[in-house]
Design an enzyme around this catalytic site. Structure first.
Site, short mmCIF file in Angstrom:
data_model
loop_
_atom_site.label_atom_id
_atom_site.label_comp_id
_atom_site.label_asym_id
_atom_site.label_seq_id
_atom_site.Cartn_x
_atom_site.Cartn_y
_atom_site.Cartn_z
N SER A 158 -0.78 7.11 5.73
CA SER A 158 -1.87 6.56 4.94
C SER A 158 -2.96 7.61 4.83
O SER A 158 -2.70 8.71 4.35
CB SER A 158 -2.38 5.26 5.57
OG SER A 158 -3.35 4.66 4.74
N HIS A 185 0.49 5.25 1.46
CA HIS A 185 -0.49 4.40 0.79
C HIS A 185 -1.22 5.24 -0.25
O HIS A 185 -2.00 6.13 0.09
CB HIS A 185 -1.52 3.85 1.79
CG HIS A 185 -0.94 2.90 2.78
ND1 HIS A 185 -1.57 2.58 3.96
CD2 HIS A 185 0.21 2.19 2.78
CE1 HIS A 185 -0.84 1.72 4.64
NE2 HIS A 185 0.25 1.47 3.94
N ASP A 278 -0.66 -0.64 9.80
CA ASP A 278 0.58 -0.74 9.04
C ASP A 278 1.60 0.25 9.57
O ASP A 278 1.31 1.42 9.78
CB ASP A 278 0.30 -0.48 7.55
CG ASP A 278 1.50 -0.79 6.68
OD1 ASP A 278 2.33 -1.64 7.08
OD2 ASP A 278 1.62 -0.20 5.59
#
Length: 342
Positions: A158, A185, A278
């Site tokens: 991310s 992401h 995540d």
């Protein structure tokens, strides 16, 4: 949430102020007209989220992001005019820890509330991350392994991810025997550009993952944005909108869980830099399935959130600095088969 605006253009500042006004849960913390002001304001009054422009006098948004994430870390969203014209700068800012990027809303064009929704959605996503809220995912039931020699590496990242992914891929040889799938992401507008950019950084071919494609040894596939990427029982990649409640699409957790459930060969999971949690549960599921798992260490992570969550869950077989991850993957998949997979 308290939101700060860093932008030297009065019209852009006003557009952002009006956008924030559409959400009663958001308040304006302060406004800075250049990056240096933002660095100083953060040191004195840290907001929850910063809306960071790129091109500003005195200090640009990339350098400001780097300094803020090093000295007073918080959630940063790049908000600038025509982000697609500044792709390299956006990736550079994300390398320093920015979470996402979006075009600045334009005053006097269409429905102002509708124009603000894309920005507000990204701010809400950032709020989920800093609030450490996670979506509960069902644990998968492992399927029995077969005798296949197919090998797969899955990597999630991310904030800070693009240059970290490039560093890992750059260190892998053209003869690397495993298929590689990346979940980063990133806004849908950047996925094609990111695949092309990564393709220039390494000897392995990098392309976007398309629905129905099978992972192929020596080929790197990047998940598209807007939907979740999953691995099906037939070892093909598919896109799905479920679970809809996930903060990010694609979700690293969703993909890692599908790999734990359906991949029948050898596999390794890697969780790199990023804010939030995540990927931690998915990495844990992969380890429990018997796959080798790695989390990036604190010292080399631009944002030590996702790898930290994985470490707390004991989801990683090994916690490694960024520069050691590619050599470790080479050893794991080098013939003869590594004993870890016997």
């Amino acid at each position: 949430m308290r939101v700060a605006i860093v932008n030297d253009m009065p019209l852009a500042v006003e557009a952002l102020r009006r956008s924030l006004a559409h959400d009663p849960e958001l308040s304006l913390a302060w406004i800075a007209s250049d990056g240096l002001q933002a660095v100083r304001r953060c040191a004195a009054d840290l907001p929850d989220v910063i809306l960071m422009d790129l091109m500003m006098p005195v200090m640009n948004g990339v350098e400001a992001t780097r300094l803020i994430m090093a000295e007073s870390p918080c959630a940063i969203i790049v908000v600038t005019s025509d982000v697609l014209q500044h792709t390299s700068l956006v990736f550079e800012a994300m390398g320093h820890g920015a979470l996402d990027a979006v075009d600045t809303p334009v005053l006097g064009r269409g429905d102002p509330k509708a124009a603000a929704q894309r920005l507000l959605r990204k701010i809400r996503n950032a709020g989920w991350l800093i609030g450490k809220k996670t979506v509960a995912l069902e644990r998968t039931t492992a399927m029995a392994s077969s005798d296949t020699d197919a090998a797969l590496v899955v990597i999630g990242a991310s904030a800070g991810g693009p240059p970290s992914l490039a560093a890992v891929l750059r260190a892998l040889p053209a003869s690397f025997p495993a298929a590689i799938v990346l979940v980063q992401h990133v806004d849908a507008a950047f996925t094609s550009g990111m695949a092309a950019w990564l393709n220039e950084q390494c000897v392995l071919p990098v392309r976007l993952a398309s629905d129905g494609l099978r992972p192929e040894a020596g080929v790197v596939l990047l998940a598209g944005a807007g939907e979740h990427l999953v691995l099906g029982a037939e070892r093909k990649l598919h896109y799905t909108t479920e679970p809809r409640e996930s903060v990010y699409s694609p979700s690293i957790d969703v993909f890692f869980h599908s790999v734990a459930q359906h991949w029948r060969g050898r596999a390794a999971g890697v969780l790199l830099t990023g804010m939030g949690q995540d990927g931690a549960l998915g990495l844990k599921a992969m380890r429990e399935r018997g796959f080798f798992t790695i989390a990036q260490d604190r010292a080399t992570s631009a944002v030590y959130g996702m790898p930290k969550a994985a470490a707390a869950l004991d989801a990683a077989c090994e916690i490694l600095p960024l520069g050691d991850i590619a050599p470790r993957l080479e050893k794991v998949f080098a013939p003869p088969a590594n004993p870890l997979f016997n």
